[in-house]
Design an enzyme around this catalytic site. Structure first.
Site, mmCIF file in Angstrom:
data_model
loop_
_atom_site.group_PDB
_atom_site.id
_atom_site.type_symbol
_atom_site.label_atom_id
_atom_site.label_comp_id
_atom_site.label_asym_id
_atom_site.label_seq_id
_atom_site.Cartn_x
_atom_site.Cartn_y
_atom_site.Cartn_z
ATOM 1 N N TYR A 144 0.860 -1.187 0.000
ATOM 2 C CA TYR A 144 0.000 0.000 0.000
ATOM 3 C C TYR A 144 0.891 1.231 0.000
ATOM 4 O O TYR A 144 1.848 1.324 0.768
ATOM 5 C CB TYR A 144 -0.895 -0.001 1.241
ATOM 6 C CG TYR A 144 -1.798 1.201 1.351
ATOM 7 C CD1 TYR A 144 -2.843 1.398 0.444
ATOM 8 C CD2 TYR A 144 -1.620 2.146 2.362
ATOM 9 C CE1 TYR A 144 -3.688 2.497 0.554
ATOM 10 C CE2 TYR A 144 -2.466 3.251 2.474
ATOM 11 C CZ TYR A 144 -3.491 3.419 1.570
ATOM 12 O OH TYR A 144 -4.325 4.502 1.670
ATOM 13 N N ASP A 238 9.320 2.723 0.096
ATOM 14 C CA ASP A 238 8.246 3.381 0.825
ATOM 15 C C ASP A 238 8.342 2.957 2.283
ATOM 16 O O ASP A 238 7.970 1.848 2.656
ATOM 17 C CB ASP A 238 6.876 3.011 0.238
ATOM 18 C CG ASP A 238 5.735 3.730 0.961
ATOM 19 O OD1 ASP A 238 6.011 4.432 1.961
ATOM 20 O OD2 ASP A 238 4.583 3.597 0.517
ATOM 21 N N LYS A 266 4.031 8.903 9.162
ATOM 22 C CA LYS A 266 3.739 8.315 10.469
ATOM 23 C C LYS A 266 4.690 8.801 11.584
ATOM 24 O O LYS A 266 4.532 9.918 12.036
ATOM 25 C CB LYS A 266 3.641 6.804 10.335
ATOM 26 C CG LYS A 266 2.473 6.476 9.381
ATOM 27 C CD LYS A 266 2.088 5.026 9.234
ATOM 28 C CE LYS A 266 0.828 4.925 8.383
ATOM 29 N NZ LYS A 266 0.893 4.136 7.208
HETATM 30 C C1 PLP Z 1 0.277 4.602 5.798
HETATM 31 C C2 PLP Z 1 1.049 4.383 4.563
HETATM 32 C C3 PLP Z 1 0.965 5.247 3.457
HETATM 33 C C4 PLP Z 1 -0.038 6.367 3.386
HETATM 34 O O1 PLP Z 1 0.174 7.324 4.367
HETATM 35 P P1 PLP Z 1 -1.049 8.292 4.780
HETATM 36 O O2 PLP Z 1 -0.432 9.229 5.759
HETATM 37 O O3 PLP Z 1 -2.106 7.414 5.349
HETATM 38 O O4 PLP Z 1 -1.499 8.984 3.544
HETATM 39 C C5 PLP Z 1 1.804 5.044 2.376
HETATM 40 N N1 PLP Z 1 2.687 4.028 2.375
HETATM 41 C C6 PLP Z 1 2.800 3.167 3.415
HETATM 42 C C7 PLP Z 1 3.813 2.084 3.358
HETATM 43 C C8 PLP Z 1 1.974 3.305 4.527
HETATM 44 O O5 PLP Z 1 2.064 2.427 5.534
#
Ligand code: PLP
Length: 428
Positions: A144, A238, A266
């Site tokens: 994701y 990511d 995060k």
């Molecule tokens: C949470 C997450 C996102 C998206 O971040 P948001 O702040 O929710 O837009 C993208 N990549 C990874 C790996 C994530 O865990």
């Protein structure tokens, strides 16, 4: 346990907000329960509006590595608020946070701050396309990367939970540039490079946390690096979730593989909305106003958010061994859970990286999304409900990762294992 007020609040919310929530996974749809409306948090605990107290293993889906209401972060935020909420002009806090990020991550020379992980990834992809002059991207099934159009293809997390891997409203013309590969399967990546000579970047969660916790094999990542180099393609890690969660020095410090661009989110905001993307100077130089690739944000680098992020990263820097301690607890938790599951004849696959932990109700190891999908989600839903009743708040989907904070004590971990024992006994 009474959840009367949450039931009522959820009803009210559903009248005004689609599904009653502002982010789909929060709705508890995949476990069929009622989401708890939260009144407050304190250390390792959250308290719902009915007054029930839970040990929180979600931690706002990752950001709160120091738990709820950490004193230093709270103080930093309050101090920042007193100077003004936003200026739309540069502040020194941005440079200070940039300096911390570039010091932690060897492959980041320069970094730009945005307001969410979605934005960070979306911008990183545009930058990779602008830098290489190519259109196609490769992503892995089950990873994701936020909800932007070209990345909402066979995504994990909420998209996996709801079984609509690609969403209506995303034009096929956009996603035709997104090639899909299988996690931990280098042949599937080679096939992408055979199918397209126009690949700008490969994006991967080096420690996938959005199909449940599924770390990439080191050799697989090393091969991926080699393929990218051979083809003049950028490699994007990511690390919105794993950054400062699996290791404070990034996945490259665990795997030995260096990415060209890293995306963060995060933990980097300490609980406030912050995302970031960074990489080598020559790549970042393509970004406006230095270069032609446009990217902007009214609230990017917001001073209050920067203050929270700075306080969090300063604490991580000051306590370099904190990740080892957290990892000890994460590993103990899932090992203990596995032991209890076995005792009751239930198959559980477990893993942990740093402060992240994962478990699948599955009798086979999980290496990719297809494997993850063979897990017993009915069993998971029963486990989730049972643990909630016992006062333990786990992510409401089989395809999510759990988090340990510094406020989560060894004693809490032991109590959680005992509760899991009781719950397994009831649901087997
Ligand atoms: C949470 C997450 C996102 C998206 O971040 P948001 O702040 O929710 O837009 C993208 N990549 C990874 C790996 C994530 O865990």
């Amino acid at each position: 346990m009474s959840i009367e007020k949450s039931v009522k609040a959820f009803e009210e919310a559903q009248k005004l907000i689609p599904g009653g929530v502002n982010s789909p996974v929060r709705a508890f749809a995949s476990v069929g329960g009622i989401p708890r409306f939260i009144a407050s948090g304190e250390g390792a605990y959250i308290i719902d509006i009915d007054g029930n107290k839970y040990v929180d293993y979600v931690q706002s889906w990752g950001p709160l590595i120091f738990g709820h209401r950490n004193e230093e972060i709270e103080t930093a935020v309050i101090e920042a608020v007193k100077h003004g909420l936003s200026f739309g002009a540069p502040t020194e806090a941005e440079t200070e946070l940039a300096s911390m990020v570039t010091n932690f991550f060897e492959s980041i020379d320069k970094v730009r701050f945005v307001s969410s992980g979605t934005e960070a990834v979306m911008s990183a992809i545009r930058l990779a396309r602008g830098f290489t002059g190519r259109d196609d991207i490769v992503k892995f099934t089950g990873c994701y990367h936020g909800h932007s159009d070209s990345l909402l293809v066979q995504a994990g997390s909420g998209a996996a939970t709801f079984g609509n891997p690609s969403s209506p409203g995303v034009p096929a013309d956009f996603t035709k540039h997104t090639l899909l590969a299988t996690y931990n399967d280098i042949e599937s990546v080679k096939k992408c490079f055979t199918d397209s000579k126009d690949i700008a970047c490969v994006i991967i969660e080096p420690i996938a946390g959005n199909m449940g916790l599924v770390p990439a094999d080191k050799e697989f990542l090393a091969e991926l690096r080699r393929l990218c180099d051979e083809n003049g393609t950028l490699l994007i890690f990511d690390e919105v979730m794993s950054g400062f969660r699996a290791s404070i020095f990034g996945a490259e410090s665990i795997t030995g593989v260096k990415p060209d661009i890293v995306t963060l989110g995060k933990v980097i905001g300490g609980g406030m909305p912050v995302g970031a993307f960074g990489g080598r100077s020559e790549i970042m130089a393509k970004l406006s106003p230095e270069g032609p690739v446009y990217q902007a944000g009214t609230l990017s680098g917001n001073p209050v958010a920067m203050a929270a992020g700075l306080a969090a990263l300063k604490k991580l820097k000051a306590h370099a061994r904190v990740m080892d301690v957290l990892h000890g607890r994460a590993a103990r938790l899932v090992d203990g859970m596995k032991e209890m599951a076995q005792k009751h004849g239930i198959s559980l696959q477990v893993d942990s990286r740093g402060s992240m932990f994962g478990f699948f109700f599955n009798d086979k190891p999980v290496k990719n999304f297809a494997d993850a999908l063979t897990s017993d989600t009915v069993m998971f839903a029963k486990f989730h409900a049972g643990m909630l009743d016992e006062g333990y708040y786990f992510a409401c989907s089989q395809f999510e990762t759990g988090f340990i904070s510094t406020a989560t004590t060894d004693a809490m971990i032991e109590e959680t294992i005992k509760a899991a024992d009781r719950v397994f006994g009831r649901i087997k």
